[in-house]
Write an enzyme that holds these catalytic residues in place. Structure first.
Site, PDB file in Angstrom:
ATOM      1  N   PHE A 123       0.755  -1.353   0.045  1.00 40.57           N
ATOM      2  CA  PHE A 123       0.421   0.136   0.017  1.00 40.57           C
ATOM      3  C   PHE A 123       1.047   1.135   0.078  1.00 40.57           C
ATOM      4  CE2 PHE A 123      -3.500   2.222   0.869  1.00 40.57           C
ATOM      5  CZ  PHE A 123      -4.868   1.667   0.048  1.00 40.57           C
ATOM      6  N   GLN A 243      -6.309  16.403   3.574  1.00 42.21           N
ATOM      7  CA  GLN A 243      -5.379  15.138   2.402  1.00 42.21           C
ATOM      8  C   GLN A 243      -6.632  15.482   1.089  1.00 42.21           C
ATOM      9  OE1 GLN A 243      -5.036  11.074   2.707  1.00 42.21           O
ATOM     10  NE2 GLN A 243      -2.449  11.634   2.091  1.00 42.21           N
ATOM     11  N   HIS A 245      -7.681  13.476  -1.946  1.00 37.32           N
ATOM     12  CA  HIS A 245      -7.548  12.243  -2.910  1.00 37.32           C
ATOM     13  C   HIS A 245      -7.505  12.303  -4.217  1.00 37.32           C
ATOM     14  CE1 HIS A 245      -7.665   8.395  -4.369  1.00 37.32           C
ATOM     15  NE2 HIS A 245      -7.388   7.551  -2.945  1.00 37.32           N
ATOM     16  N   LEU A 255     -14.471   7.417  -3.544  1.00 36.73           N
ATOM     17  CA  LEU A 255     -13.756   7.386  -4.003  1.00 36.73           C
ATOM     18  C   LEU A 255     -13.228   6.126  -4.590  1.00 36.73           C
ATOM     19  CD1 LEU A 255     -10.960   7.606  -2.530  1.00 36.73           C
ATOM     20  CD2 LEU A 255     -10.895   5.303  -1.410  1.00 36.73           C
ATOM     21  N   GLU A 258      -7.176   3.842  -4.853  1.00 36.51           N
ATOM     22  CA  GLU A 258      -5.823   4.343  -5.570  1.00 36.51           C
ATOM     23  C   GLU A 258      -5.093   2.330  -6.739  1.00 36.51           C
ATOM     24  OE1 GLU A 258      -4.490   6.333  -2.384  1.00 36.51           O
ATOM     25  OE2 GLU A 258      -5.282   4.885  -2.603  1.00 36.51           O
ATOM     26  N   ARG A 289       0.501  10.973  -3.966  1.00 32.56           N
ATOM     27  CA  ARG A 289      -0.876  10.775  -3.820  1.00 32.56           C
ATOM     28  C   ARG A 289      -1.186  12.245  -4.344  1.00 32.56           C
ATOM     29  NH1 ARG A 289      -4.653   8.396   1.094  1.00 32.56           N
ATOM     30  NH2 ARG A 289      -4.597   6.453  -0.220  1.00 32.56           N
ATOM     31  N   HIS A 355      -9.950  14.292   1.310  1.00 33.53           N
ATOM     32  CA  HIS A 355     -10.310  12.791   1.846  1.00 33.53           C
ATOM     33  C   HIS A 355      -9.940  12.518   3.467  1.00 33.53           C
ATOM     34  CE1 HIS A 355     -10.109   8.404   1.688  1.00 33.53           C
ATOM     35  NE2 HIS A 355      -8.811   8.409   2.144  1.00 33.53           N
ATOM     36  N   ARG A 397      -1.360  12.178   5.929  1.00 32.97           N
ATOM     37  CA  ARG A 397      -1.288  10.929   6.527  1.00 32.97           C
ATOM     38  C   ARG A 397      -0.772   9.898   4.880  1.00 32.97           C
ATOM     39  NH1 ARG A 397      -5.735   6.890   5.400  1.00 32.97           N
ATOM     40  NH2 ARG A 397      -6.874   7.734   5.241  1.00 32.97           N
TER      41      ARG A 397
HETATM   42  C1  FAD Z   1     -13.693   6.678   1.073  1.00 35.58           C
HETATM   43  C2  FAD Z   1     -13.126   6.948   2.453  1.00 35.58           C
HETATM   44  C3  FAD Z   1     -11.564   5.994   2.585  1.00 35.58           C
HETATM   45  C4  FAD Z   1     -11.378   5.299   3.687  1.00 35.58           C
HETATM   46  N1  FAD Z   1      -9.876   3.902   3.347  1.00 35.58           N
HETATM   47  C5  FAD Z   1      -8.972   4.080   4.420  1.00 35.58           C
HETATM   48  C6  FAD Z   1      -8.422   3.025   4.402  1.00 35.58           C
HETATM   49  O1  FAD Z   1      -8.534   2.218   3.550  1.00 35.58           O
HETATM   50  N2  FAD Z   1      -7.461   2.602   5.652  1.00 35.58           N
HETATM   51  C7  FAD Z   1      -7.101   3.147   6.622  1.00 35.58           C
HETATM   52  O2  FAD Z   1      -6.408   3.192   7.683  1.00 35.58           O
HETATM   53  N3  FAD Z   1      -8.443   4.873   6.893  1.00 35.58           N
HETATM   54  C8  FAD Z   1      -8.718   4.707   5.456  1.00 35.58           C
HETATM   55  N4  FAD Z   1     -10.363   5.525   5.150  1.00 35.58           N
HETATM   56  C9  FAD Z   1      -9.616   7.066   6.806  1.00 35.58           C
HETATM   57  C10 FAD Z   1     -10.588   6.114   7.692  1.00 35.58           C
HETATM   58  O3  FAD Z   1     -11.820   5.132   7.694  1.00 35.58           O
HETATM   59  C11 FAD Z   1     -11.017   7.277   8.972  1.00 35.58           C
HETATM   60  O4  FAD Z   1     -10.151   8.714   9.317  1.00 35.58           O
HETATM   61  C12 FAD Z   1     -11.384   6.530  10.292  1.00 35.58           C
HETATM   62  O5  FAD Z   1     -11.948   5.400   9.842  1.00 35.58           O
HETATM   63  C13 FAD Z   1     -12.300   7.370  11.316  1.00 35.58           C
HETATM   64  O6  FAD Z   1     -12.764   6.476  11.947  1.00 35.58           O
HETATM   65  P1  FAD Z   1     -13.782   7.249  13.682  1.00 35.58           P
HETATM   66  O7  FAD Z   1     -13.208   6.236  14.376  1.00 35.58           O
HETATM   67  O8  FAD Z   1     -12.562   8.743  13.892  1.00 35.58           O
HETATM   68  O9  FAD Z   1     -14.682   8.862  12.644  1.00 35.58           O
HETATM   69  P2  FAD Z   1     -15.809   7.582  12.013  1.00 35.58           P
HETATM   70  O10 FAD Z   1     -15.651   6.704  11.536  1.00 35.58           O
HETATM   71  O11 FAD Z   1     -16.321   8.612  11.109  1.00 35.58           O
HETATM   72  O12 FAD Z   1     -16.462   8.153  13.182  1.00 35.58           O
HETATM   73  C14 FAD Z   1     -17.455   9.212  13.692  1.00 35.58           C
HETATM   74  C15 FAD Z   1     -19.203   9.096  14.973  1.00 35.58           C
HETATM   75  O13 FAD Z   1     -19.036  10.332  15.147  1.00 35.58           O
HETATM   76  C16 FAD Z   1     -20.364  10.251  15.055  1.00 35.58           C
HETATM   77  N5  FAD Z   1     -20.822  11.355  15.788  1.00 35.58           N
HETATM   78  C17 FAD Z   1     -20.032  12.203  14.233  1.00 35.58           C
HETATM   79  N6  FAD Z   1     -20.781  14.107  15.459  1.00 35.58           N
HETATM   80  C18 FAD Z   1     -21.224  13.483  16.111  1.00 35.58           C
HETATM   81  C19 FAD Z   1     -21.778  14.794  16.823  1.00 35.58           C
HETATM   82  N7  FAD Z   1     -21.798  15.789  16.344  1.00 35.58           N
HETATM   83  N8  FAD Z   1     -22.811  13.416  17.654  1.00 35.58           N
HETATM   84  C20 FAD Z   1     -22.731  12.864  18.013  1.00 35.58           C
HETATM   85  N9  FAD Z   1     -21.983  11.592  17.218  1.00 35.58           N
HETATM   86  C21 FAD Z   1     -21.214  12.501  16.311  1.00 35.58           C
HETATM   87  C22 FAD Z   1     -21.037   9.990  14.315  1.00 35.58           C
HETATM   88  O14 FAD Z   1     -22.236   9.264  13.865  1.00 35.58           O
HETATM   89  C23 FAD Z   1     -19.798   8.369  13.631  1.00 35.58           C
HETATM   90  O15 FAD Z   1     -20.999   7.459  14.702  1.00 35.58           O
HETATM   91  C24 FAD Z   1     -10.799   6.025   5.021  1.00 35.58           C
HETATM   92  C25 FAD Z   1     -11.641   7.552   4.453  1.00 35.58           C
HETATM   93  C26 FAD Z   1     -12.229   7.310   3.722  1.00 35.58           C
HETATM   94  C27 FAD Z   1     -13.284   8.674   3.916  1.00 35.58           C
END
Ligand code: FAD
Length: 594
Positions: A123, A243, A245, A255, A258, A289, A355, A397
């Site tokens: 990756f 970042q 994409h 998305l 890649e 990227r 992204h 990242r």
């Molecule tokens: C399309 C895409 C592909 C990706 N692919 C990869 C990958 O292959 N590998 C990798 O490592 N990373 C990847 N990433 C990045 C990674 O997925 C995220 O950075 C990571 O999963 C974020 O996790 P989190 O728990 O911080 O937040 P999130 O999963 O975004 O969760 C946020 C939570 O907060 C809650 N929330 C938000 N605001 C409020 C509020 N005001 N009140 C109550 N609840 C709230 C939401 O409901 C949700 O449950 C990708 C991201 C995207 C967008």
């Protein structure tokens, strides 16, 4: 549960977690083994953006070829354009293998090698022997890694007795005397404000990709937690680093992995030319990227986007149907369903897409929120995942490092919270201040019959951010943006909300989110204006070089009486020397960031 002021229910738990993505659920699972835990999320947990991660989660398991956590550490630091804190990145990489084994035992359906161990693939930016060749380090579950992690964690949380408050929108945090005593949330389904009273709160509410018009992010990624923290006078860190994409589907941002380029896809402009030859003769489509993103944006600006529009073509046709079906089935499905084209016969229209939010709420290595961004923790307040900045990603990242960060630092925050809770025998005072602030905000919106419409303000905000604080930035553009943001903020004080009901009032939710997005955008813009260099994802056209002498430091931004103030703090350097120019430049040239 009991009522205060006869109307607002109050829920009392040792720990309250805002957000049910990978970070929030990792923490909840760990805490629930020791104390009472509630998770409030504005959507059902499995709809969190974590579920969209496809590529994988990085860990130097060495299952497919030799690997070392120290190589992973080096890649994370150099990939961050030297802005990552090396102590935090060390923890990330060193503890990754143990964490993956823990997730495996929990039931995450990782893809397997023929020997039955966890399968790994190469990756972007992950390399062996301190930057030499690509290494298979991404652990994955087909192309649904995030979904597999999220659903497994959620099931385990249910089994362990975590209480979920789904469709509760947190709109205020109560912090008084440098201690947090809970949050106030709007019940989206039934209406009404609920108070969550707790000894410790974890913010795990994800990123702010939606402040830009084209984003790979879920619609819910509106930077709520970052805005709430800013409103409380606390700091945000490195907000200028967003970042982009290179290949989001034109017009929607979905998305396009890649993998499409690593399988041999070409990028073509309106003249039918493979333009990456001009920008990165050796690596072409496989350049880092940020290089590919800037190349596409440059072509668009030079009116060489397809038919002068804001996209170029990603051409997979020469790969033939068999390869596309076997290696890129989801890409084909996305194109058919969302763009009405089939990549076997048609080129895919793509454009850069916001992204990932590298910046966020500054935290210690244990996830404690740092009031001043440096050393002083706010008692009982923690943050983890994309909304936090610990900082392992620095200015850029590395792919597969953020699901890892969310799971690992979510768990670490839970350990610190558990310790804090066990040392805090009594509950603090109830979060009445949060209640009255939340009530004021909601009742203002529910009565708003002014002249501006939220969707117009939001659209304008997202367009302005993309135009003036997107892939390329200049002093002039950012100054202009600052003025525009002031106007938009002012417009929010005179809006019209159609729906005055309390059940599933999406007008109200959008207004609350839009307010948050403007606050976050202001901090991104001010931080970007101040940083007069180009580093990682932050590209200043008027300052095109990285300047380690002046800018090897983190930005901290906070609010004093409605004015944003900027400070800086040093980057933690332990092992790898950023001023070893030869090595750091070599790395950027070699990296293929796939
Ligand atoms: C399309 C895409 C592909 C990706 N692919 C990869 C990958 O292959 N590998 C990798 O490592 N990373 C990847 N990433 C990045 C990674 O997925 C995220 O950075 C990571 O999963 C974020 O996790 P989190 O728990 O911080 O937040 P999130 O999963 O975004 O969760 C946020 C939570 O907060 C809650 N929330 C938000 N605001 C409020 C509020 N005001 N009140 C109550 N609840 C709230 C939401 O409901 C949700 O449950 C990708 C991201 C995207 C967008």
């Amino acid at each position: 549960m009991h009522n205060i002021q006869n109307t607002s229910p109050i829920h009392r738990y040792d720990a309250v977690i805002v957000g049910a993505g990978i970070a929030g659920l990792s923490a909840a699972l760990r805490l629930a083994q020791h104390c009472s835990v509630a998770v409030a999320s504005k959507v059902h947990p499995v709809r969190s953006h974590s579920g969209s991660a496809q590529g994988g989660t990085a860990a130097a398991l060495g299952n497919c070829e030799p690997d070392s956590w120290e190589w992973h550490w080096y890649d994370t630091v150099t990939g961050s354009d030297w802005l990552a804190d090396q102590d935090a990145a060390r923890i990330l990489c060193r503890e990754a293998p143990g964490l993956i084994h823990e997730l495996d035992r929990m039931g995450v359906p990782f893809s397997r090698t023929s020997q039955g161990t966890i399968m790994q693939r190469t990756f972007g930016g992950h390399r062996k022997e301190f930057g030499k060749g690509p290494v298979a380090r991404a652990c994955y579950a087909a192309d649904r890694t995030g979904h597999a992690l999220l659903t497994t964690l959620w099931e385990q949380c249910l089994k362990t007795g975590v209480t979920f408050f789904n469709e509760y929108f947190v709109i205020d945090i109560d912090i008084s005397d440098n201690a947090c005593c809970g949050v106030a949330a709007w019940d989206i389904r039934n209406g009404g404000i609920h108070l969550f009273h707790s000894k410790a709160v974890l913010l795990a509410a994800g990123g702010y990709g939606r402040i830009f018009n084209i984003s790979t992010n879920a619609l819910i990624n509106t930077g709520d937690a970052q805005a709430l923290v800013l409103r409380k006078g606390l700091c945000l860190q490195d907000m200028e680093f967003v970042q982009f994409h290179p290949t989001g589907l034109y017009g929607q941002g979905i998305l396009i992995t890649e993998g499409a380029r690593s399988e041999g896809g070409y990028l073509i402009n309106t003249l039918g030319k493979r333009f990456m030859k001009e920008y990165s003769p050796a690596l072409q489509e496989l350049a880092p990227r940020d290089t590919v993103t800037r190349a596409i944006q440059s072509e668009i600006r030079a009116h060489r986007g397809i038919r002068g529009k804001e996209y170029v073509h990603l051409d997979l046709r020469h790969l033939k149907e068999e390869i596309i079906n076997s290696r890129l089935p989801q890409t084909r499905e996305i194109c058919v369903k969302f763009a009405g084209i089939d990549p076997v016969y048609d080129p895919i229209p793509v454009q850069p897409s916001a992204h990932y939010s590298m910046g966020g709420i500054p935290v210690s290595l244990q996830g404690e929120v740092l009031a001043d961004g440096t050393t002083a923790p706010v008692q009982g307040l923690f943050a983890a995942g994309e909304c936090a900045c610990v900082s392992v990603h620095g200015a850029n990242r590395l792919g597969c490092n953020s699901t890892l960060e969310a799971a690992l630092f979510g768990k670490r925050a839970a350990i610190a919270m558990q310790e804090y809770i066990s040392k805090t025998p009594r509950f603090p005072a109830e979060p009445h201040q949060a209640l009255s602030d939340a009530e004021k905000e909601v009742s203002f919106f529910l009565r708003a019959k002014g002249k501006n419409r939220v969707p117009d303000i939001r659209r304008n905000l997202q367009q302005q951010m993309a135009d003036k604080c997107g892939v390329f930035r200049t002093h002039e553009g950012l100054c202009n943006l600052q003025n525009e943001l002031k106007i938009l903020k002012n417009q929010m004080t005179d809006i019209y909300i159609d729906d005055t009901s309390t059940n599933f009032n999406t007008d109200l939710i959008e207004a609350l989110e839009c307010g948050h997005m403007i606050e976050v955008a202001e901090s991104v813009c001010a931080s970007a204006l101040a940083r007069t260099e180009t580093r990682g994802a932050h590209a200043r056209e008027d300052f095109p070089k990285r300047d380690d002498n002046k800018w090897l430091k983190h930005t901290l931004i906070h609010k004093e009486k409605d004015t944003l103030k900027i400070d800086y703090k040093p980057v933690t350097v332990t092992r790898f020397d950023p001023l070893d120019k030869k090595r750091s430049t070599e790395y950027r040239l070699q990296s293929t960031d796939l």
